[in-house]
Design an enzyme around this catalytic site. Sequence first.
Site, PDB file in Angstrom:
ATOM      1  N   ALA A 175     -14.489   4.572 -20.138  1.00  0.00           N
ATOM      2  CA  ALA A 175     -13.420   3.624 -19.026  1.00  0.00           C
ATOM      3  C   ALA A 175     -12.664   2.749 -19.679  1.00  0.00           C
ATOM      4  O   ALA A 175     -11.405   2.713 -19.538  1.00  0.00           O
ATOM      5  CB  ALA A 175     -14.247   2.797 -18.025  1.00  0.00           C
TER       6      ALA A 175
ATOM      7  N   GLU B 123     -29.739   6.166 -18.049  1.00  0.00           N
ATOM      8  CA  GLU B 123     -29.648   5.134 -16.900  1.00  0.00           C
ATOM      9  C   GLU B 123     -30.380   6.036 -15.529  1.00  0.00           C
ATOM     10  O   GLU B 123     -31.090   5.252 -14.856  1.00  0.00           O
ATOM     11  CB  GLU B 123     -27.996   5.146 -16.502  1.00  0.00           C
ATOM     12  CG  GLU B 123     -27.898   4.009 -17.610  1.00  0.00           C
ATOM     13  CD  GLU B 123     -26.141   3.687 -17.452  1.00  0.00           C
ATOM     14  OE1 GLU B 123     -25.327   4.187 -16.873  1.00  0.00           O
ATOM     15  OE2 GLU B 123     -26.014   2.451 -17.953  1.00  0.00           O
TER      16      GLU B 123
ATOM     17  N   GLY C 163      -7.569   7.044 -11.152  1.00  0.00           N
ATOM     18  CA  GLY C 163      -8.961   6.707 -11.702  1.00  0.00           C
ATOM     19  C   GLY C 163      -8.704   5.216 -12.473  1.00  0.00           C
ATOM     20  O   GLY C 163      -7.898   4.671 -12.366  1.00  0.00           O
TER      21      GLY C 163
ATOM     22  N   GLY D  17      -7.360   5.127 -15.623  1.00  0.00           N
ATOM     23  CA  GLY D  17      -6.050   5.261 -16.397  1.00  0.00           C
ATOM     24  C   GLY D  17      -4.875   4.977 -15.264  1.00  0.00           C
ATOM     25  O   GLY D  17      -4.136   4.164 -15.345  1.00  0.00           O
TER      26      GLY D  17
ATOM     27  N   GLY E 181      -3.607  10.779 -10.547  1.00  0.00           N
ATOM     28  CA  GLY E 181      -4.960  10.515 -10.942  1.00  0.00           C
ATOM     29  C   GLY E 181      -5.035   9.055 -10.713  1.00  0.00           C
ATOM     30  O   GLY E 181      -4.206   8.030 -11.248  1.00  0.00           O
TER      31      GLY E 181
ATOM     32  N   VAL F  36      -2.903  17.717  -7.617  1.00  0.00           N
ATOM     33  CA  VAL F  36      -1.770  18.173  -8.292  1.00  0.00           C
ATOM     34  C   VAL F  36      -2.364  19.619  -9.071  1.00  0.00           C
ATOM     35  O   VAL F  36      -3.469  19.757  -9.736  1.00  0.00           O
ATOM     36  CB  VAL F  36      -1.611  17.078  -9.586  1.00  0.00           C
ATOM     37  CG1 VAL F  36      -0.618  17.673 -10.615  1.00  0.00           C
ATOM     38  CG2 VAL F  36      -1.096  15.885  -8.974  1.00  0.00           C
TER      39      VAL F  36
HETATM   40  C1  FAD Z   1     -21.791   9.090 -14.364  1.00  0.00           C
HETATM   41  C2  FAD Z   1     -20.790   8.702 -15.305  1.00  0.00           C
HETATM   42  C3  FAD Z   1     -21.037   7.282 -15.854  1.00  0.00           C
HETATM   43  C4  FAD Z   1     -20.029   6.622 -16.657  1.00  0.00           C
HETATM   44  N1  FAD Z   1     -20.454   5.618 -17.301  1.00  0.00           N
HETATM   45  C5  FAD Z   1     -19.670   5.213 -18.094  1.00  0.00           C
HETATM   46  C6  FAD Z   1     -19.903   3.735 -18.443  1.00  0.00           C
HETATM   47  O1  FAD Z   1     -20.831   3.098 -18.253  1.00  0.00           O
HETATM   48  N2  FAD Z   1     -18.931   2.978 -19.535  1.00  0.00           N
HETATM   49  C7  FAD Z   1     -17.758   3.783 -19.457  1.00  0.00           C
HETATM   50  O2  FAD Z   1     -16.769   3.166 -20.473  1.00  0.00           O
HETATM   51  N3  FAD Z   1     -17.481   4.770 -18.962  1.00  0.00           N
HETATM   52  C8  FAD Z   1     -18.293   5.815 -18.301  1.00  0.00           C
HETATM   53  N4  FAD Z   1     -17.931   6.695 -17.842  1.00  0.00           N
HETATM   54  C9  FAD Z   1     -16.721   7.576 -18.303  1.00  0.00           C
HETATM   55  C10 FAD Z   1     -15.452   6.988 -17.499  1.00  0.00           C
HETATM   56  O3  FAD Z   1     -15.806   6.652 -16.124  1.00  0.00           O
HETATM   57  C11 FAD Z   1     -14.366   7.655 -17.889  1.00  0.00           C
HETATM   58  O4  FAD Z   1     -14.109   7.483 -19.191  1.00  0.00           O
HETATM   59  C12 FAD Z   1     -13.149   7.085 -16.971  1.00  0.00           C
HETATM   60  O5  FAD Z   1     -13.430   7.436 -15.665  1.00  0.00           O
HETATM   61  C13 FAD Z   1     -12.030   8.115 -17.513  1.00  0.00           C
HETATM   62  O6  FAD Z   1     -10.765   7.593 -16.492  1.00  0.00           O
HETATM   63  P1  FAD Z   1      -9.573   8.681 -16.289  1.00  0.00           P
HETATM   64  O7  FAD Z   1      -8.713   7.539 -15.636  1.00  0.00           O
HETATM   65  O8  FAD Z   1      -9.376   9.344 -17.509  1.00  0.00           O
HETATM   66  O9  FAD Z   1     -10.320   9.415 -15.284  1.00  0.00           O
HETATM   67  P2  FAD Z   1     -11.075   9.222 -13.811  1.00  0.00           P
HETATM   68  O10 FAD Z   1     -11.382   7.569 -13.670  1.00  0.00           O
HETATM   69  O11 FAD Z   1     -12.344  10.023 -13.860  1.00  0.00           O
HETATM   70  O12 FAD Z   1      -9.907   9.246 -12.821  1.00  0.00           O
HETATM   71  C14 FAD Z   1      -9.526  10.489 -12.576  1.00  0.00           C
HETATM   72  C15 FAD Z   1      -8.841  10.571 -11.181  1.00  0.00           C
HETATM   73  O13 FAD Z   1      -8.155  11.773 -11.000  1.00  0.00           O
HETATM   74  C16 FAD Z   1      -8.299  12.322  -9.819  1.00  0.00           C
HETATM   75  N5  FAD Z   1      -8.064  13.818  -9.951  1.00  0.00           N
HETATM   76  C17 FAD Z   1      -8.810  14.843 -10.564  1.00  0.00           C
HETATM   77  N6  FAD Z   1      -8.191  15.946 -10.435  1.00  0.00           N
HETATM   78  C18 FAD Z   1      -7.054  15.793  -9.530  1.00  0.00           C
HETATM   79  C19 FAD Z   1      -6.054  16.505  -9.509  1.00  0.00           C
HETATM   80  N7  FAD Z   1      -5.893  18.008  -9.733  1.00  0.00           N
HETATM   81  N8  FAD Z   1      -5.080  15.982  -8.508  1.00  0.00           N
HETATM   82  C20 FAD Z   1      -5.187  14.896  -8.230  1.00  0.00           C
HETATM   83  N9  FAD Z   1      -5.996  13.937  -8.560  1.00  0.00           N
HETATM   84  C21 FAD Z   1      -6.919  14.465  -9.308  1.00  0.00           C
HETATM   85  C22 FAD Z   1      -9.779  12.142  -9.491  1.00  0.00           C
HETATM   86  O14 FAD Z   1     -10.169  12.042  -8.006  1.00  0.00           O
HETATM   87  C23 FAD Z   1      -9.920  10.647 -10.039  1.00  0.00           C
HETATM   88  O15 FAD Z   1      -9.471   9.559  -9.043  1.00  0.00           O
HETATM   89  C24 FAD Z   1     -18.957   7.464 -16.904  1.00  0.00           C
HETATM   90  C25 FAD Z   1     -18.473   8.590 -16.461  1.00  0.00           C
HETATM   91  C26 FAD Z   1     -19.587   9.161 -15.448  1.00  0.00           C
HETATM   92  C27 FAD Z   1     -19.215  10.595 -14.761  1.00  0.00           C
END
Ligand code: FAD
Length: 430
Positions: free
Chosen positions: A320, A174, A17, A19, A15, A83
């Site tokens: 985030a 929003e 993202g 994290g 991932g 994955v």
């Molecule tokens: C529309 C929306 C608005 C938001 N607004 C806010 C905000 O204003 N403020 C805030 O703090 N948070 C906000 N969030 C929440 C925030 O985006 C998440 O809490 C944050 O992205 C979590 O980070 P993460 O690394 O866990 O996951 P993510 O950032 O989602 O990253 C996960 C990554 O894993 C990849 N992935 C998924 N499945 C697989 C797989 N099986 N194999 C390989 N790669 C994979 C995805 O492509 C992605 O790149 C929002 C979320 C959304 C959807």
Amino acid sequence: VPMPTRPRPRVVIAGAGFGGINATKALVDGPFEITLIDRDNYHGFWPLLYQVATAGLGPDDIAHPVRGMFNDVTNVHVRLGTVSGVDFERKLVAVEGEADIGYDYLIIAVGSATSDFGIPGVDQHAFALKTLPDAVRLRNHVLMTFERADACPELVDEGILTIVLAGGGSTGVEMAGALSELISRNLASDFPHLDITRARVVVVEMADHLIGAFSPSSQANALETLKRMGVEVRLNSAIAQVAAGCVELKDGSTIPCGTVVWTAGIRANPLADQLGLEQGRGGAVKVGEDLSLPGHPEVFVLGDLALASDRHGDPYPQLAQVAIQGGRHAARCIRRRMAGKATKPFRYHNHGIMATIGRRSAVAELPGGIKLRGTAGWISWLAVHLVFLVGFHNRMIVLAKWGWNYLTWDRASRVILDEGSKTPTGQARA
Ligand SMILES: Cc1cc2nc3c(=O)[nH]c(=O)nc-3n(C[C@H](O)[C@H](O)[C@H](O)COP(=O)(O)OP(=O)(O)OC[C@H]3O[C@@H](n4cnc5c(N)ncnc54)[C@H](O)[C@@H]3O)c2cc1C
């Protein structure tokens, strides 16, 4: 302490993202060979996703190619792949259609997915807003409803210009504000023969308030601002079913509509169900205090995928900043393990929460009880989002587009991109 069998321990990060990227950045100058795997070739900045769905920004304004972030280092190997599982005993990550990848340390940060809570029709008839394709599909669809209404005005009586936002959290609020501006400013002039006053934006929320994470005064401010913008807000209203062309509420009433956007629920990425690990609320993976897996000190799960708690046992929110700080924490833990030191518990530091409602209107709650509203809240929202947006190029483009939009009200990405726009996302990806 696991002794690496190779000179440089292999760290696999699933991932890219919030994290995953931050874990990678925090390890990149260390003695590691890092493999960063994502199903997409970009890192998405989800807090601005609603702006793509409402034609304020284009999809690649909020996405940054993962390879581009690490092309100046040699110890990060970026892999495009999905994955599909992990063999925790043999320390292998399974990637769809490819050979397994071995690791000494593993960080799993694949985020979350939309949850329909089992409500009938959501999967077939509602649009999700979790991924870039989701946002483009939704933008296409909304623009198409206006095209169809223009060609066939009787459809307006059937509610084709009504957009229902299911869920009054930050994303719902929003979206509501941005849609109302898109309609009243841009679509009103694009479609001079349509009676634009017939277009409705309706937020349906189960609770008796909007934006549950905020204080009552911010909630009231958001409600009042949306109402002033002409958005209809239905509080204490639960959705029983979504059908083609309407939403049915639990009280028996229906709202005929052309678009339903489902922002009401999220759950852990479905990969969580494949891992055979203990899961909690919303399918999230239960982790230890340092974000590692019980019994597997070399594996860390973080961000939206993890159920991590504070010292009082309250789970951290899916935000985030929790993922960013979690990624950095996991990297620190790996370095400590390598040095033979004990890891420390993860403690999330809340830097504040914010939601924008429309032009010069946002609510922000910062540490120390500081609350910003209206223009002050909006400017702080703009600044924070520009700072955290990944990539200098993206920042410049977004700044220029916001400036343009501010001066002209023009949400310029009003482009219908593909035929898929006519069908909602039954097959929304995780
Ligand atoms: C529309 C929306 C608005 C938001 N607004 C806010 C905000 O204003 N403020 C805030 O703090 N948070 C906000 N969030 C929440 C925030 O985006 C998440 O809490 C944050 O992205 C979590 O980070 P993460 O690394 O866990 O996951 P993510 O950032 O989602 O990253 C996960 C990554 O894993 C990849 N992935 C998924 N499945 C697989 C797989 N099986 N194999 C390989 N790669 C994979 C995805 O492509 C992605 O790149 C929002 C979320 C959304 C959807």
